[in-house]
Design an enzyme around this catalytic site. Structure first.
Site, short mmCIF file in Angstrom:
data_model
loop_
_atom_site.label_atom_id
_atom_site.label_comp_id
_atom_site.label_asym_id
_atom_site.label_seq_id
_atom_site.Cartn_x
_atom_site.Cartn_y
_atom_site.Cartn_z
N LYS A 88 0.85 -1.25 -0.04
CA LYS A 88 -0.02 -0.08 0.00
C LYS A 88 0.62 1.07 0.04
O LYS A 88 0.50 2.25 -0.47
CB LYS A 88 -0.79 0.03 1.13
CG LYS A 88 -0.54 0.50 2.29
CD LYS A 88 -1.47 1.17 3.42
CE LYS A 88 -0.98 1.59 4.95
NZ LYS A 88 -0.56 2.63 5.00
N ASN A 89 2.12 1.22 0.78
CA ASN A 89 2.82 2.56 0.69
C ASN A 89 3.46 2.63 -0.45
O ASN A 89 4.21 3.74 -0.88
CB ASN A 89 3.69 2.29 2.15
CG ASN A 89 2.96 2.37 3.27
OD1 ASN A 89 1.95 2.79 3.50
ND2 ASN A 89 3.78 2.19 4.45
N CYS B 287 -2.11 6.89 11.13
CA CYS B 287 -2.37 6.19 12.21
C CYS B 287 -2.04 6.74 13.53
O CYS B 287 -1.17 7.81 13.50
CB CYS B 287 -1.78 4.95 12.07
SG CYS B 287 -2.18 3.85 10.70
N ASP C 133 7.85 -0.18 11.17
CA ASP C 133 6.61 -1.14 10.84
C ASP C 133 6.92 -2.47 11.13
O ASP C 133 5.92 -3.27 11.13
CB ASP C 133 6.14 -0.80 9.36
CG ASP C 133 5.65 0.42 9.22
OD1 ASP C 133 4.90 1.13 10.13
OD2 ASP C 133 5.91 1.20 8.09
#
Ligand code: EPU
Length: 436
Positions: free
Chosen positions: A22-23, A117, A307
């Site tokens: 996604k990034n 987030c 992450d």
């Protein structure tokens, strides 16, 4: 509200196909708006964050087409709206990246105030500062940032205060169509950034990544549509690796370039994990020896990714001894440890820097270091864990898979934003996960 119900306590084995990251996918979609033709993104994941980005692109006038399998075609010939809508999720980092792109295409941009987030303050000051350096005039209001340009954006020499991923992307977008040659220092070099530079160059840009984190960007007059493949998600792959080692299972991840995990393998091996590269894009993960504690410090690439720390922490609950994680990218990324403790983990959060890396949070009282004592068996007597953010969410799924008994996971939309429907996607694994 949809939930996951997980029955844990057994080794997790099997195979899983990694999703397009996604990034990178969302950034590649923004890059597509710089071309006045059609760009095709192969292996584009159909996940929440991509759908949200689709909405933003469509609002600007782009035409999107998913009719080819796993491919998103973006026709940006008729961009007409400079107003980026507020994302449905309320937290998404993409709007600020559209600022430079819409400035080039339309001469102005209005982007909403974004958050991400809930893991730290996550300001956008570097993005705004960079846009100003390129000649944009920016006003800030309660609803967002309004940027205008007089004439073409002009090349600049800018040093990022910190190698921010997003701000590096903003500089790329601002620089590729600016007049003249820009030099951007102290940039991020994550694999997703390398992919973005490669894609922009395939669109006709002239970007060079120099040694010492420096970008030289020769602005061009126009960019062209291209076809580009979205790389696999290295964060998700590391999570499955940690799950395999934590549960003494055996998981093969397909569709992931091993080089994007280069600095994951060392710490993983040090704890007791095993790795076998089975093909150009297939990696088998397992437990090679009894797990033992280690010290991790997160950092920008090529350091250990921030992450990766949540899945790693779950694995470390099964390692003997005291492990330490020093988080140097975000000031508040350990809230998720409370959920692991509820399952039986022994963890402690510290505001001191428990590590040797130069850290921006030193002396600021941020809870950015953690100690994990192991091994501790995890157990759940019907516990419910509410997902705070995407990466912690997958760590909760892992912890539930590790814990004896049944765990309910709520707010799973936060997981599915980045990983899609895990019930469907984990069919090839022995993970006992169902819908609640
Ligand atoms: N920062 C500033 N000012 C700025 C920009 C960043 O102070 O203008 C600070 C941030 O507050 C943070 C640090 O710089 O402390 C790093 O932030 P960065 O800009 O690198 O993060 P990002 O671009 O907002 C991306 C990923 C994150 C990932 C980080 C670091 C996306 C959409 N998000 O965020 O991924 O953790 O880079 O690698 O690409 C996730 O996917 O769940 C996620 C949080």
């Amino acid at each position: 509200m949809p939930k996951y119900i997980i029955r844990g306590g057994r080794p997790v084995t099997g195979r899983i196909q990694s999703l397009g990251a996604k990034n990178f996918a969302t950034k590649a979609m923004v890059a597509a708006l710089l071309a006045d033709g059609t760009t095709r993104l192969i292996n584009a994941p159909r996940i929440g964050d991509v759908e949200i980005t689709c909405d933003m692109l469509e609002a600007s006038g782009a035409k999107l087409d998913w009719s080819m399998p796993s491919t998103l075609a973006i026709d940006a010939a008729n961009i007409r709206s400079a107003k980026v809508p507020v994302p449905d999720s309320g937290s998404n980092r993409i709007p600020i990246l559209l600022l430079g792109v819409l400035l080039h295409r339309l001469g102005e941009a209005h982007v909403p105030v974004v958050s991400g987030c809930n893991i730290g303050a996550r300001p956008v000051d570097f993005h705004l500062e960079a846009a100003k350096m390129f000649g944009a005039h920016i006003t800030v209001s309660d609803t967002g940032y309004h940027a205008v340009r007089k004439g073409r954006l002009k090349a600049c020499h800018y040093r990022l205060p910190y190698p921010s991923v997003g701000a590096t992307e903003s500089c790329l977008f601002l620089g590729v169509l600016a007049e003249g040659t820009s030099i951007i220092e102290n940039v991020a070099t994550e694999p997703e950034i390398i992919a973005l530079i490669t894609m922009l160059n395939a669109m006709g840009a002239r970007v060079q990544l120099m040694p010492n984190r420096e970008l030289i960007i020769q602005g061009v007059d126009r960019l062209y549509g291209t076809s580009f493949e979205v790389l696999g998600d290295r964060i998700e792959a590391a999570s499955w690796a940690a799950l395999a080692a934590a549960t003494d299972g055996d998981i093969t991840v397909e569709g992931i370039d091993p080089s994007t995990l280069i600095n994951f393998f060392g710490p993983f091996n040090a704890v007791g994990g095993g790795v076998e590269i089975e093909g150009a894009k297939s990696i088998r993960f397992f437990r090679r020896q009894p797990l033992k504690s280690t010290v991790i410090e997160t950092d920008v690439f090529p350091g250990f990714a921030t992450d990766w720390q949540q899945p790693f922490a779950v694995m470390l609950t099964q390692a003997s001894g005291a492990s330490i994680i020093h988080e140097t990218v975000y000031e508040r990324r350990f809230d998720y440890l409370a959920a692991l403790s509820a399952l039986g983990a022994r963890t402690q959060i510290e505001t001191h820097c428990l590590g040797s890396l130069e850290c921006r949070f030193r002396g600021h009282d941020f809870p950015h270091s953690a100690i994990i004592l192991g091994p501790t068996p995890l157990r759940s007597a019907g516990l419910t864990l509410d997902v705070p953010d995407l990466r912690a969410g997958l760590a909760y799924v892992m912890a539930a898979a590790l814990a004896e008994g049944e765990t309910t996971i709520t707010s799973i939309a936060r997981i599915e934003r980045g990983y899609g429907n895990l019930i469907e996607r984990t069919r090839g694994l022995s993970l006992a996960i169902g819908a609640g």
